[in-house]
Design a protein around this motif. Structure first.
Motif, PDB file in Angstrom:
ATOM      1  N   TYR A  41       0.792  -1.235   0.000  1.00 30.69           N
ATOM      2  CA  TYR A  41       0.000   0.000   0.000  1.00 30.69           C
ATOM      3  C   TYR A  41       0.821   1.280   0.000  1.00 30.69           C
ATOM      4  O   TYR A  41       0.629   2.145   0.839  1.00 30.69           O
ATOM      5  CB  TYR A  41      -1.010  -0.044   1.158  1.00 30.69           C
ATOM      6  CG  TYR A  41      -1.940  -1.228   1.000  1.00 30.69           C
ATOM      7  CD1 TYR A  41      -2.929  -1.224   0.027  1.00 30.69           C
ATOM      8  CD2 TYR A  41      -1.781  -2.371   1.783  1.00 30.69           C
ATOM      9  CE1 TYR A  41      -3.752  -2.322  -0.159  1.00 30.69           C
ATOM     10  CE2 TYR A  41      -2.606  -3.475   1.602  1.00 30.69           C
ATOM     11  CZ  TYR A  41      -3.593  -3.447   0.635  1.00 30.69           C
ATOM     12  OH  TYR A  41      -4.406  -4.522   0.450  1.00 30.69           O
ATOM     13  N   ILE A  52      -8.574  -2.706  -8.451  1.00 33.44           N
ATOM     14  CA  ILE A  52      -8.987  -4.107  -8.211  1.00 33.44           C
ATOM     15  C   ILE A  52     -10.450  -4.141  -7.768  1.00 33.44           C
ATOM     16  O   ILE A  52     -11.241  -4.975  -8.229  1.00 33.44           O
ATOM     17  CB  ILE A  52      -8.083  -4.767  -7.139  1.00 33.44           C
ATOM     18  CG1 ILE A  52      -6.694  -5.050  -7.716  1.00 33.44           C
ATOM     19  CG2 ILE A  52      -8.709  -6.052  -6.594  1.00 33.44           C
ATOM     20  CD1 ILE A  52      -5.683  -5.560  -6.699  1.00 33.44           C
ATOM     21  N   TYR A  58     -13.356  -9.191  -9.424  1.00 35.80           N
ATOM     22  CA  TYR A  58     -13.236  -8.986  -7.973  1.00 35.80           C
ATOM     23  C   TYR A  58     -14.623  -8.620  -7.425  1.00 35.80           C
ATOM     24  O   TYR A  58     -14.999  -7.458  -7.306  1.00 35.80           O
ATOM     25  CB  TYR A  58     -12.205  -7.897  -7.666  1.00 35.80           C
ATOM     26  CG  TYR A  58     -11.789  -7.869  -6.206  1.00 35.80           C
ATOM     27  CD1 TYR A  58     -10.885  -8.802  -5.696  1.00 35.80           C
ATOM     28  CD2 TYR A  58     -12.310  -6.927  -5.335  1.00 35.80           C
ATOM     29  CE1 TYR A  58     -10.511  -8.791  -4.354  1.00 35.80           C
ATOM     30  CE2 TYR A  58     -11.940  -6.914  -4.002  1.00 35.80           C
ATOM     31  CZ  TYR A  58     -11.041  -7.838  -3.522  1.00 35.80           C
ATOM     32  OH  TYR A  58     -10.674  -7.823  -2.186  1.00 35.80           O
ATOM     33  N   LEU A  60     -15.882  -9.001  -4.457  1.00 40.24           N
ATOM     34  CA  LEU A  60     -16.033  -8.754  -3.013  1.00 40.24           C
ATOM     35  C   LEU A  60     -16.640  -7.379  -2.708  1.00 40.24           C
ATOM     36  O   LEU A  60     -17.640  -7.274  -1.985  1.00 40.24           O
ATOM     37  CB  LEU A  60     -14.678  -8.885  -2.286  1.00 40.24           C
ATOM     38  CG  LEU A  60     -14.094 -10.284  -2.152  1.00 40.24           C
ATOM     39  CD1 LEU A  60     -13.441 -10.765  -3.433  1.00 40.24           C
ATOM     40  CD2 LEU A  60     -13.104 -10.344  -1.005  1.00 40.24           C
ATOM     41  N   GLY A 166     -15.309  -5.217   4.554  1.00 40.41           N
ATOM     42  CA  GLY A 166     -14.371  -5.225   3.426  1.00 40.41           C
ATOM     43  C   GLY A 166     -13.512  -6.472   3.348  1.00 40.41           C
ATOM     44  O   GLY A 166     -12.512  -6.497   2.653  1.00 40.41           O
ATOM     45  N   SER A 167     -13.870  -7.520   4.104  1.00 36.17           N
ATOM     46  CA  SER A 167     -13.068  -8.745   4.137  1.00 36.17           C
ATOM     47  C   SER A 167     -11.665  -8.474   4.678  1.00 36.17           C
ATOM     48  O   SER A 167     -10.746  -9.258   4.467  1.00 36.17           O
ATOM     49  CB  SER A 167     -12.992  -9.357   2.723  1.00 36.17           C
ATOM     50  OG  SER A 167     -12.263 -10.545   2.716  1.00 36.17           O
ATOM     51  N   SER A 168     -11.522  -7.355   5.399  1.00 37.52           N
ATOM     52  CA  SER A 168     -10.196  -7.000   5.943  1.00 37.52           C
ATOM     53  C   SER A 168      -9.678  -8.086   6.876  1.00 37.52           C
ATOM     54  O   SER A 168      -8.474  -8.355   6.922  1.00 37.52           O
ATOM     55  CB  SER A 168     -10.260  -5.691   6.728  1.00 37.52           C
ATOM     56  OG  SER A 168     -10.699  -4.652   5.903  1.00 37.52           O
ATOM     57  N   ASN A 171      -7.177 -10.939   5.702  1.00 37.42           N
ATOM     58  CA  ASN A 171      -5.742 -10.804   5.456  1.00 37.42           C
ATOM     59  C   ASN A 171      -4.901 -11.109   6.696  1.00 37.42           C
ATOM     60  O   ASN A 171      -3.677 -10.928   6.685  1.00 37.42           O
ATOM     61  CB  ASN A 171      -5.402  -9.406   4.911  1.00 37.42           C
ATOM     62  CG  ASN A 171      -5.973  -9.167   3.518  1.00 37.42           C
ATOM     63  OD1 ASN A 171      -6.636  -8.183   3.270  1.00 37.42           O
ATOM     64  ND2 ASN A 171      -5.742 -10.099   2.590  1.00 37.42           N
ATOM     65  N   TYR A 215      -8.411 -13.083  -7.939  1.00 32.94           N
ATOM     66  CA  TYR A 215      -7.039 -12.749  -7.517  1.00 32.94           C
ATOM     67  C   TYR A 215      -6.044 -12.888  -8.664  1.00 32.94           C
ATOM     68  O   TYR A 215      -4.830 -12.817  -8.446  1.00 32.94           O
ATOM     69  CB  TYR A 215      -6.639 -13.619  -6.306  1.00 32.94           C
ATOM     70  CG  TYR A 215      -7.435 -13.194  -5.091  1.00 32.94           C
ATOM     71  CD1 TYR A 215      -6.936 -12.241  -4.204  1.00 32.94           C
ATOM     72  CD2 TYR A 215      -8.726 -13.676  -4.883  1.00 32.94           C
ATOM     73  CE1 TYR A 215      -7.686 -11.801  -3.128  1.00 32.94           C
ATOM     74  CE2 TYR A 215      -9.488 -13.237  -3.813  1.00 32.94           C
ATOM     75  CZ  TYR A 215      -8.966 -12.303  -2.939  1.00 32.94           C
ATOM     76  OH  TYR A 215      -9.720 -11.854  -1.877  1.00 32.94           O
ATOM     77  N   PHE A 225      -0.400  -5.195  -8.993  1.00 36.54           N
ATOM     78  CA  PHE A 225      -0.479  -4.896  -7.550  1.00 36.54           C
ATOM     79  C   PHE A 225       0.559  -5.739  -6.799  1.00 36.54           C
ATOM     80  O   PHE A 225       1.291  -5.238  -5.941  1.00 36.54           O
ATOM     81  CB  PHE A 225      -1.907  -5.232  -7.097  1.00 36.54           C
ATOM     82  CG  PHE A 225      -2.197  -5.119  -5.633  1.00 36.54           C
ATOM     83  CD1 PHE A 225      -2.257  -3.880  -5.010  1.00 36.54           C
ATOM     84  CD2 PHE A 225      -2.465  -6.262  -4.872  1.00 36.54           C
ATOM     85  CE1 PHE A 225      -2.577  -3.775  -3.659  1.00 36.54           C
ATOM     86  CE2 PHE A 225      -2.788  -6.164  -3.526  1.00 36.54           C
ATOM     87  CZ  PHE A 225      -2.837  -4.926  -2.915  1.00 36.54           C
ATOM     88  N   MET A 261      -1.134 -15.235  -2.490  1.00 31.54           N
ATOM     89  CA  MET A 261      -0.477 -14.572  -3.616  1.00 31.54           C
ATOM     90  C   MET A 261       1.026 -14.764  -3.435  1.00 31.54           C
ATOM     91  O   MET A 261       1.569 -14.640  -2.331  1.00 31.54           O
ATOM     92  CB  MET A 261      -0.802 -13.086  -3.677  1.00 31.54           C
ATOM     93  CG  MET A 261      -2.263 -12.825  -3.998  1.00 31.54           C
ATOM     94  SD  MET A 261      -2.566 -11.314  -4.944  1.00 31.54           S
ATOM     95  CE  MET A 261      -1.680 -10.084  -4.035  1.00 31.54           C
ATOM     96  N   GLU A 289       0.921 -12.575   0.207  1.00 36.16           N
ATOM     97  CA  GLU A 289      -0.367 -12.280   0.866  1.00 36.16           C
ATOM     98  C   GLU A 289      -1.180 -13.545   1.095  1.00 36.16           C
ATOM     99  O   GLU A 289      -1.128 -14.477   0.297  1.00 36.16           O
ATOM    100  CB  GLU A 289      -1.210 -11.325   0.002  1.00 36.16           C
ATOM    101  CG  GLU A 289      -2.489 -10.873   0.692  1.00 36.16           C
ATOM    102  CD  GLU A 289      -3.402 -10.041  -0.206  1.00 36.16           C
ATOM    103  OE1 GLU A 289      -3.716  -8.907   0.164  1.00 36.16           O
ATOM    104  OE2 GLU A 289      -3.792 -10.528  -1.278  1.00 36.16           O
ATOM    105  N   SER A 291      -5.322 -14.464   1.898  1.00 29.83           N
ATOM    106  CA  SER A 291      -6.677 -13.927   1.992  1.00 29.83           C
ATOM    107  C   SER A 291      -7.588 -15.095   2.381  1.00 29.83           C
ATOM    108  O   SER A 291      -7.938 -15.927   1.539  1.00 29.83           O
ATOM    109  CB  SER A 291      -7.071 -13.317   0.641  1.00 29.83           C
ATOM    110  OG  SER A 291      -8.199 -12.500   0.792  1.00 29.83           O
TER     111      SER A 291
HETATM  112  C1  AVI Z   1      -7.773  -5.823   1.277  1.00 29.33           C
HETATM  113  N1  AVI Z   1      -8.095  -7.233   1.091  1.00 29.33           N
HETATM  114  C2  AVI Z   1      -9.394  -7.541   1.685  1.00 29.33           C
HETATM  115  C3  AVI Z   1      -7.946  -7.692  -0.294  1.00 29.33           C
HETATM  116  C4  AVI Z   1      -8.277  -9.201  -0.388  1.00 29.33           C
HETATM  117  O1  AVI Z   1      -9.152  -9.549  -1.164  1.00 29.33           O
HETATM  118  O2  AVI Z   1      -7.697  -9.976   0.363  1.00 29.33           O
HETATM  119  C5  AVI Z   1      -6.541  -7.435  -0.833  1.00 29.33           C
HETATM  120  C6  AVI Z   1      -6.341  -7.971  -2.213  1.00 29.33           C
HETATM  121  N2  AVI Z   1      -5.355  -8.711  -2.607  1.00 29.33           N
HETATM  122  C7  AVI Z   1      -5.478  -9.007  -3.882  1.00 29.33           C
HETATM  123  N3  AVI Z   1      -6.592  -8.487  -4.313  1.00 29.33           N
HETATM  124  C8  AVI Z   1      -7.158  -7.810  -3.286  1.00 29.33           C
END
Ligand code: AVI
Length: 328
Positions: A41, A52, A58, A60, A166-168, A171, A215, A225, A261, A289, A291
């Motif tokens: 970020y 995204i 995407y 979400l 936000g599905s935070s 992560n 993703y 990203f 990821m 990452e 998720s």
């Molecule tokens: C911020 N977070 C909820 C996103 C997720 O879906 O895990 C971050 C993200 N990574 C790749 N795309 C979006």
């Protein structure tokens, strides 16, 4: 950072390059190799994340927004008034406006307490939301809700509606998820409510392919990203990653119930990072990452272990995403 951009900064980036070096070297010398998620970020990464959230693959963000539109008219009834709303990791609170607009029809003034590590994002949230909902009193707190203490103010007799959307939560590792919710629960009373936004695990309703594509989109925005962390390291700590020698990979880890990821090294190579020569073999990956995706049972367990009890769950018509209401 551009204040219009919603950056879900999970953890604060270190402010000195020696601290960045330390964190990055630790990750790249580990087996398997990892890089910390806050690297995503920077300004460009935040812009890419914003793109995204608008991608067709995407689902979400737009699904959660639809669920908020659906639930907003009856939310006050379910939660009870008078109330105050607080939000963990609020960012620019772009989706929260839908809920606050509806709640403010039942109560004036309405106190909204966004908590976020980014002062500029929170300021933007306050400006936009007070224009949208004039009955709102915005009282921001600049804090990292993972590592720092925060307060929740309760105006006389009010119930608290705590938002973590936000599905935070996805992560974070299961242990971190529990710590975040336990800490939140310690600020609440039994008549308070948690609204939690979660992405659901693949299964009968959602194919692995649909999740994978969220993703690894066709336009390559998620790939950009992911690779942007390498650009950032080249710029900020003078590393010499060659971007064309890495490929974005997104893969479903069924045993951990998470999308991972990675950045895969396409050749055997050595990269210089803060005076350290890091060797990567062809095909080796750097894990960037996680998720996590949730089953109903996992949601129940997480809530119970954190001191909440499930009240109701709202899912979209596809059964891909959930907004959960839980009693404190
Ligand atoms: C911020 N977070 C909820 C996103 C997720 O879906 O895990 C971050 C993200 N990574 C790749 N795309 C979006």
């Amino acid at each position: 950072m551009d204040p219009l951009i919603e950056a879900p900064e999970a953890l604060e980036a270190p402010t000195t390059s020696s601290a960045v070096c330390e964190a990055v070297q630790a990750g790249l010398n580990a087996t398997p190799k990892t890089l910390p998620a806050w690297l995503f970020y920077d300004e460009h990464g935040s812009q890419l994340f914003e793109r995204i959230t608008e991608l067709p693959e995407y689902y979400l963000t737009r699904t959660e927004r639809h669920l908020f539109v659906e639930m907003a008219p009856t939310l006050a009834e379910h939660v009870g008034t008078p109330l105050t709303v607080m939000e963990l990791g609020a960012g620019t609170a772009s989706k929260t406006g839908v809920l606050l607009t509806a709640l403010a029809q039942h109560q004036t003034p309405l106190l909204y307490q966004p908590i976020d590590v980014s002062a500029s994002a929170t300021e933007e949230a306050a400006n936009v939301l007070t224009r949208l909902v004039p009955q709102l009193q915005v009282q921001p707190q600049i804090a990292n809700y993972i590592t720092e203490r925060y307060d929740v103010e309760r105006p006389a007799n009010a119930r608290v509606l705590a938002l973590y959307i936000g599905s935070s939560i996805g992560n974070f590792s299961p242990a971190e998820q529990q710590n975040i919710l336990r800490n939140l629960r310690s600020h609440l009373e039994p008549r308070d409510t948690l609204l939690l936004g979660l992405d659901l695990a693949p299964g009968d309703a959602k194919s692995h392919d649909a999740l994978q594509k969220a993703y690894d989109d066709d336009a390559g925005v998620t790939a950009a990203f992911n690779k942007n962390v390498l650009t950032r390291l080249n710029r900020e700590i003078d590393a010499d990653f060659k971007l064309d020698q890495f490929a974005h990979r997104a893969c479903w880890n069924a045993s951990e119930s998470r999308i991972e990821m990675h950045l895969e090294s396409l050749v055997s190579q050595t990269v210089n990072v803060c005076g350290d020569a890091i060797t990567l073999s062809k095909g080796e990956t750097i894990h960037t990452e996680n998720s996590y995706k949730f089953t109903d049972a996992a949601i129940n367990t997480l809530l119970q272990d954190s001191g909440f009890s499930m009240n109701r769950t709202l899912t979209d018509e596809n059964g891909w995403y959930a907004v959960v209401m839980a009693d404190a």
